[in-house]
Design a protein around this motif. Structure first.
Motif, PDB file in Angstrom:
ATOM      1  N   THR A  21       0.820  -1.217   0.000  1.00 54.67           N
ATOM      2  CA  THR A  21       0.000   0.000   0.000  1.00 54.67           C
ATOM      3  C   THR A  21       0.853   1.266   0.000  1.00 54.67           C
ATOM      4  O   THR A  21       0.362   2.319  -0.385  1.00 54.67           O
ATOM      5  CB  THR A  21      -0.932   0.016   1.225  1.00 54.67           C
ATOM      6  N   PHE A  22       2.098   1.157   0.431  1.00 57.41           N
ATOM      7  CA  PHE A  22       2.985   2.326   0.393  1.00 57.41           C
ATOM      8  C   PHE A  22       3.576   2.556  -0.989  1.00 57.41           C
ATOM      9  O   PHE A  22       4.058   3.642  -1.286  1.00 57.41           O
ATOM     10  CB  PHE A  22       4.124   2.168   1.400  1.00 57.41           C
ATOM     11  N   LEU A  23       3.561   1.539  -1.823  1.00 55.07           N
ATOM     12  CA  LEU A  23       4.186   1.639  -3.136  1.00 55.07           C
ATOM     13  C   LEU A  23       3.228   2.027  -4.251  1.00 55.07           C
ATOM     14  O   LEU A  23       3.652   2.596  -5.251  1.00 55.07           O
ATOM     15  CB  LEU A  23       4.857   0.309  -3.485  1.00 55.07           C
ATOM     16  N   VAL A  24       1.956   1.688  -4.111  1.00 57.55           N
ATOM     17  CA  VAL A  24       0.980   1.996  -5.161  1.00 57.55           C
ATOM     18  C   VAL A  24       0.051   3.100  -4.671  1.00 57.55           C
ATOM     19  O   VAL A  24      -0.247   3.214  -3.498  1.00 57.55           O
ATOM     20  CB  VAL A  24       0.171   0.742  -5.568  1.00 57.55           C
ATOM     21  N   ASN A  25      -0.416   3.905  -5.613  1.00 60.10           N
ATOM     22  CA  ASN A  25      -1.272   5.023  -5.238  1.00 60.10           C
ATOM     23  C   ASN A  25      -2.736   4.605  -5.221  1.00 60.10           C
ATOM     24  O   ASN A  25      -3.148   3.672  -5.902  1.00 60.10           O
ATOM     25  CB  ASN A  25      -1.064   6.207  -6.168  1.00 60.10           C
ATOM     26  N   LEU A  26      -3.511   5.320  -4.402  1.00 56.89           N
ATOM     27  CA  LEU A  26      -4.940   5.057  -4.337  1.00 56.89           C
ATOM     28  C   LEU A  26      -5.678   5.751  -5.472  1.00 56.89           C
ATOM     29  O   LEU A  26      -6.532   5.164  -6.116  1.00 56.89           O
ATOM     30  CB  LEU A  26      -5.492   5.512  -2.988  1.00 56.89           C
ATOM     31  N   TRP A  27      -5.354   7.007  -5.698  1.00 50.96           N
ATOM     32  CA  TRP A  27      -5.924   7.748  -6.814  1.00 50.96           C
ATOM     33  C   TRP A  27      -5.020   8.910  -7.140  1.00 50.96           C
ATOM     34  O   TRP A  27      -4.106   9.244  -6.404  1.00 50.96           O
ATOM     35  CB  TRP A  27      -7.357   8.221  -6.525  1.00 50.96           C
ATOM     36  N   ILE A  28      -5.269   9.531  -8.288  1.00 51.38           N
ATOM     37  CA  ILE A  28      -4.509  10.703  -8.724  1.00 51.38           C
ATOM     38  C   ILE A  28      -5.487  11.866  -8.790  1.00 51.38           C
ATOM     39  O   ILE A  28      -6.512  11.788  -9.455  1.00 51.38           O
ATOM     40  CB  ILE A  28      -3.852  10.476 -10.097  1.00 51.38           C
ATOM     41  N   GLN A  29      -5.174  12.945  -8.080  1.00 54.92           N
ATOM     42  CA  GLN A  29      -6.047  14.108  -8.101  1.00 54.92           C
ATOM     43  C   GLN A  29      -5.964  14.766  -9.461  1.00 54.92           C
ATOM     44  O   GLN A  29      -4.879  14.968 -10.017  1.00 54.92           O
ATOM     45  CB  GLN A  29      -5.658  15.097  -7.016  1.00 54.92           C
ATOM     46  N   ALA A  30      -7.118  15.125  -9.994  1.00 50.24           N
ATOM     47  CA  ALA A  30      -7.167  15.661 -11.343  1.00 50.24           C
ATOM     48  C   ALA A  30      -6.631  17.084 -11.430  1.00 50.24           C
ATOM     49  O   ALA A  30      -5.989  17.451 -12.402  1.00 50.24           O
ATOM     50  CB  ALA A  30      -8.601  15.616 -11.870  1.00 50.24           C
ATOM     51  N   LYS A  31      -6.880  17.891 -10.403  1.00 51.43           N
ATOM     52  CA  LYS A  31      -6.468  19.300 -10.470  1.00 51.43           C
ATOM     53  C   LYS A  31      -4.952  19.458 -10.439  1.00 51.43           C
ATOM     54  O   LYS A  31      -4.369  20.107 -11.282  1.00 51.43           O
ATOM     55  CB  LYS A  31      -7.088  20.080  -9.315  1.00 51.43           C
ATOM     56  N   GLU A  32      -4.313  18.848  -9.444  1.00 52.61           N
ATOM     57  CA  GLU A  32      -2.860  18.999  -9.301  1.00 52.61           C
ATOM     58  C   GLU A  32      -2.083  17.907 -10.009  1.00 52.61           C
ATOM     59  O   GLU A  32      -0.877  17.983 -10.115  1.00 52.61           O
ATOM     60  CB  GLU A  32      -2.463  19.007  -7.818  1.00 52.61           C
ATOM     61  N   ASN A  33      -2.767  16.867 -10.449  1.00 50.70           N
ATOM     62  CA  ASN A  33      -2.144  15.706 -11.102  1.00 50.70           C
ATOM     63  C   ASN A  33      -1.105  15.058 -10.181  1.00 50.70           C
ATOM     64  O   ASN A  33      -0.032  14.657 -10.618  1.00 50.70           O
ATOM     65  CB  ASN A  33      -1.539  16.089 -12.451  1.00 50.70           C
ATOM     66  N   THR A  34      -1.437  14.983  -8.887  1.00 51.37           N
ATOM     67  CA  THR A  34      -0.547  14.380  -7.912  1.00 51.37           C
ATOM     68  C   THR A  34      -1.148  13.070  -7.413  1.00 51.37           C
ATOM     69  O   THR A  34      -2.345  13.001  -7.122  1.00 51.37           O
ATOM     70  CB  THR A  34      -0.324  15.309  -6.700  1.00 51.37           C
ATOM     71  N   PRO A  35      -0.329  12.044  -7.297  1.00 46.08           N
ATOM     72  CA  PRO A  35      -0.857  10.774  -6.775  1.00 46.08           C
ATOM     73  C   PRO A  35      -1.042  10.848  -5.256  1.00 46.08           C
ATOM     74  O   PRO A  35      -0.253  11.465  -4.544  1.00 46.08           O
ATOM     75  CB  PRO A  35       0.220   9.759  -7.146  1.00 46.08           C
ATOM     76  N   ILE A  36      -2.097  10.208  -4.783  1.00 44.84           N
ATOM     77  CA  ILE A  36      -2.392  10.144  -3.355  1.00 44.84           C
ATOM     78  C   ILE A  36      -2.075   8.734  -2.880  1.00 44.84           C
ATOM     79  O   ILE A  36      -2.649   7.765  -3.365  1.00 44.84           O
ATOM     80  CB  ILE A  36      -3.869  10.474  -3.071  1.00 44.84           C
ATOM     81  N   TYR A  37      -1.125   8.642  -1.954  1.00 37.89           N
ATOM     82  CA  TYR A  37      -0.747   7.358  -1.370  1.00 37.89           C
ATOM     83  C   TYR A  37      -1.435   7.209  -0.018  1.00 37.89           C
ATOM     84  O   TYR A  37      -2.020   8.153   0.508  1.00 37.89           O
ATOM     85  CB  TYR A  37       0.776   7.271  -1.209  1.00 37.89           C
ATOM     86  N   ILE A  38      -1.320   6.035   0.556  1.00 37.93           N
ATOM     87  CA  ILE A  38      -2.004   5.759   1.814  1.00 37.93           C
ATOM     88  C   ILE A  38      -1.464   6.616   2.957  1.00 37.93           C
ATOM     89  O   ILE A  38      -2.215   7.011   3.844  1.00 37.93           O
ATOM     90  CB  ILE A  38      -1.925   4.262   2.148  1.00 37.93           C
TER      91      ILE A  38
END
Length: 145
Positions: A21-38
């Motif tokens: 869970t630390f290596l894969v992202n949960l989702w990517i925010q569309a506005k900033e295009n940043t991945p959200i990790y746990i």
């Protein structure tokens, strides 16, 4: 015994819940295009987002503890079911969070981390099937005595 197939399934489930869970992202925010990790969910304002990493860790701990309860197969089986319920709740919470993400006017990408509870549930089901098979084998041998 620790070298049984259910131990491998439970070890994989624990590794996925606790480490992957630390290596894969949960989702990517569309506005900033940043991945959200746990780990990013611990700093969020919403309590529902803070529960997600805690549930992943609880699932990992239950999986690892269940491996070492090989002498008590009934408790092992019950903890497997508890782990499945934890992951089902986690999956529902992740689906809820993905549908109510802020700023969803633009579509954000869902990461592979959203599907990790499904993989863990599958592994725990396979482990419980193997535990049940072992229990039936022991009961059949006891009948022969």
């Amino acid at each position: 015994m620790i070298q049984r197939i259910q131990s491998i399934y439970l070890l994989l489930a624990g590794a996925i819940s606790g480490g992957l869970t630390f290596l894969v992202n949960l989702w990517i925010q569309a506005k900033e295009n940043t991945p959200i990790y746990i780990i990013d969910l611990f700093t969020s304002d919403s309590i529902s987002q803070k529960i997600v990493p805690v549930l992943f860790f609880i699932s990992a701990i239950i999986s690892i503890v269940t491996i070492f309860l090989f002498k008590n197969r009934q408790l092992q089986f019950v903890l497997g079911r508890l782990n499945m319920l934890t992951n089902l709740f986690l999956l529902g919470l992740l689906i809820y969070l993905s549908l109510t993400l802020p700023g969803e006017n633009t579509v954000s990408e869902k990461g592979i981390g959203m599907f990790l509870p499904v993989i863990v549930i599958l592994l725990v089901v396979l482990a419980n099937k193997a535990i049940k098979k072992d229990e039936d084998l022991v009961k059949s041998v006891d009948r022969l005595r």
